[in-house]
Design an enzyme around this catalytic site. Structure first.
Site, PDB file in Angstrom:
ATOM      1  N   HIS A  76     -79.517 -62.965   5.575  1.00 29.87           N
ATOM      2  CA  HIS A  76     -79.228 -63.582   6.875  1.00 29.87           C
ATOM      3  C   HIS A  76     -80.512 -63.735   7.693  1.00 29.87           C
ATOM      4  CE1 HIS A  76     -76.580 -63.200  10.781  1.00 29.87           C
ATOM      5  NE2 HIS A  76     -77.359 -64.268  10.798  1.00 29.87           N
ATOM      6  N   PHE A  79     -84.723 -69.815   9.602  1.00 32.49           N
ATOM      7  CA  PHE A  79     -86.079 -70.323   9.356  1.00 32.49           C
ATOM      8  C   PHE A  79     -86.418 -71.524  10.240  1.00 32.49           C
ATOM      9  CE2 PHE A  79     -87.696 -68.617   5.058  1.00 32.49           C
ATOM     10  CZ  PHE A  79     -87.327 -67.325   5.405  1.00 32.49           C
ATOM     11  N   ARG A  80     -85.441 -72.038  10.986  1.00 31.47           N
ATOM     12  CA  ARG A  80     -85.614 -73.032  12.052  1.00 31.47           C
ATOM     13  C   ARG A  80     -85.994 -74.444  11.598  1.00 31.47           C
ATOM     14  NH1 ARG A  80     -82.531 -70.259  15.302  1.00 31.47           N
ATOM     15  NH2 ARG A  80     -83.515 -68.508  16.361  1.00 31.47           N
ATOM     16  N   ASN A 110     -78.253 -73.590  10.763  1.00 31.19           N
ATOM     17  CA  ASN A 110     -78.352 -74.148  12.122  1.00 31.19           C
ATOM     18  C   ASN A 110     -79.719 -74.783  12.370  1.00 31.19           C
ATOM     19  OD1 ASN A 110     -79.614 -71.619  12.112  1.00 31.19           O
ATOM     20  ND2 ASN A 110     -79.134 -71.227  14.262  1.00 31.19           N
ATOM     21  N   HIS A 235     -73.692 -59.168  10.511  1.00 32.70           N
ATOM     22  CA  HIS A 235     -74.169 -58.342  11.635  1.00 32.70           C
ATOM     23  C   HIS A 235     -73.054 -57.565  12.366  1.00 32.70           C
ATOM     24  CE1 HIS A 235     -72.934 -61.873  13.844  1.00 32.70           C
ATOM     25  NE2 HIS A 235     -74.093 -62.497  13.815  1.00 32.70           N
ATOM     26  N   ASN A 283     -77.163 -61.910  19.753  1.00 26.62           N
ATOM     27  CA  ASN A 283     -75.744 -62.020  19.373  1.00 26.62           C
ATOM     28  C   ASN A 283     -75.532 -61.434  17.981  1.00 26.62           C
ATOM     29  OD1 ASN A 283     -74.787 -63.306  21.684  1.00 26.62           O
ATOM     30  ND2 ASN A 283     -75.168 -65.347  20.894  1.00 26.62           N
ATOM     31  N   ASP A 310     -81.148 -60.846  10.283  1.00 29.89           N
ATOM     32  CA  ASP A 310     -80.795 -61.849  11.290  1.00 29.89           C
ATOM     33  C   ASP A 310     -82.056 -62.300  12.034  1.00 29.89           C
ATOM     34  OD1 ASP A 310     -79.386 -63.616  12.834  1.00 29.89           O
ATOM     35  OD2 ASP A 310     -78.384 -62.124  14.070  1.00 29.89           O
ATOM     36  N   GLY A 325     -81.610 -63.542  20.177  1.00 27.91           N
ATOM     37  CA  GLY A 325     -82.150 -63.275  18.851  1.00 27.91           C
ATOM     38  C   GLY A 325     -83.517 -62.623  18.870  1.00 27.91           C
TER      39      GLY A 325
END
Length: 428
Positions: A76, A79-80, A110, A235, A283, A310, A325
């Site tokens: 999890h 890497f954007r 995402n 998580h 989160n 995460d 985050g």
């Protein structure tokens, strides 16, 4: 190429012994420990590279010997790229993973555009493969655009897998599917995507952010049981969720879950000190000391299967504006060692299981060709060489990650990643 790693404390989920490992062309060929250590001489004569851990003549729990562990496997991370390169790029994230001792990472969907097609997932994986630092497996979203209206290309995964299976040199880029922090509200659609995941044997990672963690996890588990899919709860942070998973696992062997380093090490007081609406925001949120201790208890009793970072890098401006985050790849092992092993909650072999062997099994990467997560013949030579005796202070400005948003800034931790070996190559 023959690589010999000599005089190390070897630690995986079943091993804790002084010994040596012989690697040939990226594969573990022999593992020598105890009396068998004398057989290493022949391998040394044929070695191209020898790394000496300096533990000659010492027992596994004595002295200052370096520890050779399987490289870590992260279920999890974010890497954007594409879409958010100011926060992170595939290159900077891979460098951060290697610096943290990771050999295999799953990155969430995402991105922009959302990773909802097989082609998009393959593009991301190809970028990582070109770098050669880690194995990256992009998670495919459950729905198109993560909008919760129609399925993503999860319905085409079976056909894609059949094509890939005809070429042994190509690995399936999809090992896990997830809607990331967006729960699928439409129950029929959620069931349909879970059914597809079940059909092809890919686990569904649920982040359970809808209507609170515990109720969302309960909903996901109930729907998962209807389809028989392999369900993974991401998580876990609340004591009630841990208790529910513990009870459910008694009759559901297809359920797994993870915790993060920050949820087992920090509490809401730390969030407040960092800024609950800025640098301390994550989160799910950091919770009470009671929750934190309950998570550690769930680790010790086997309820928790894996530790995942995460990893969620952000710019300073994003954090100041409340983006949730933390960057976690480069501190994960040290935080877990300092929080779990050093105080005596678990042993180092258990930590290896949580960070390597179990995540590899969840991704169906625990055995066979390309298997990893343990130190055993015929598995991949992915290792982290760690120094568990030396303390270091977290300086986020030195991170390889572009995200300097670490909640552990300035903290003293034990457990330094000395070297990372990926596919038999020394890459960090």
């Amino acid at each position: 190429m023959v690589l010999v790693l000599k005089n190390f404390r070897l630690v995986d989920e079943t091993i804790d012994a002084y010994g040596s490992v012989v690697v040939e062309d990226g594969i573990i060929r022999e593992v020598y420990s105890g009396a068998a250590e004398k057989k290493i001489d022949c391998a040394l004569n044929n070695a191209d590279i020898v790394l000496n851990g300096g533990a000659a003549g010492m027992g596994c729990n004595q002295g200052g010997s370096l520890v050779l562990m399987p490289a870590f496997v992260d279920l999890h991370a974010h890497f954007r790229e594409p879409g958010f390169s100011a926060k992170e790029t595939i290159e900077s994230a891979c460098l951060a993973a290697a610096a943290g001792g990771y050999g295999t990472v799953v990155c969430m969907a995402n991105t922009n555009p959302v990773t909802d097609t097989i082609a998009q997932a393959q593009f991301i994986k190809n970028r990582s493969d070109t770098l050669g630092l880690i194995d990256l497996y992009p998670a495919l979203s459950l729905t198109k655009g993560m909008e919760g209206k129609e399925p993503s290309e999860i319905t085409l995964l079976q056909e894609n897998q059949n094509k890939l299976s005809s070429d042994s040199n190509i690995q399936n880029p999809i090992r896990l599917v997830s809607e990331d922090g967006k729960d699928v509200v439409d129950e029929k659609l959620f069931l349909a995507t879970m059914t597809e995941a079940c059909r092809i044997g890919v686990p569904v990672s649920c982040h359970c952010d809808l209507d609170g963690e515990n109720s969302a996890a309960k909903r996901a588990i109930e729907l998962g049981e209807k389809t028989g899919c392999r369900l993974h709860i991401a998580h876990v942070s609340a004591k009630e969720t841990a208790a529910m998973i513990r009870e459910t696992k008694k009759n559901n062997a297809r359920l797994s879950c993870e915790v993060t380093p920050h949820h087992i090490a920090l509490t809401e007081k730390d969030a407040a000190a960092l800024g609950s609406d800025s640098f301390g925001r994550v989160n799910p949120p950091l919770r009470t000391e009671e929750d934190r201790r309950a998570l550690i208890g769930a680790i010790t009793d086997g309820t928790i299967d894996a530790i995942a970072t995460d990893h969620a890098p952000h710019t300073t401006a994003d954090k100041e504006s409340g983006a949730p985050g933390f960057s976690g790849l480069e501190t994960a092992f040290a935080v877990c060692y300092s929080t779990l092993v050093a105080p005596g909650h678990i042993g180092l072999s258990k930590l290896s299981s949580l960070m390597s062997a179990e995540p590899a099994r969840i991704l169906s990467l625990g055995k066979g060709n390309g298997g990893r997560g343990r130190i055993a013949p015929e598995l991949r030579a992915d290792f982290a060489i760690v120094d568990i005796r030396t303390a270091w202070t977290v300086d986020a400005e030195r991170f390889k990650s572009r995200g300097k948003n670490s909640p552990f800034r300035g903290r003293e931790l034990h457990g330094t990643i000395v070297q990372t070996i990926h596919n038999g190559l020394c890459i960090m």
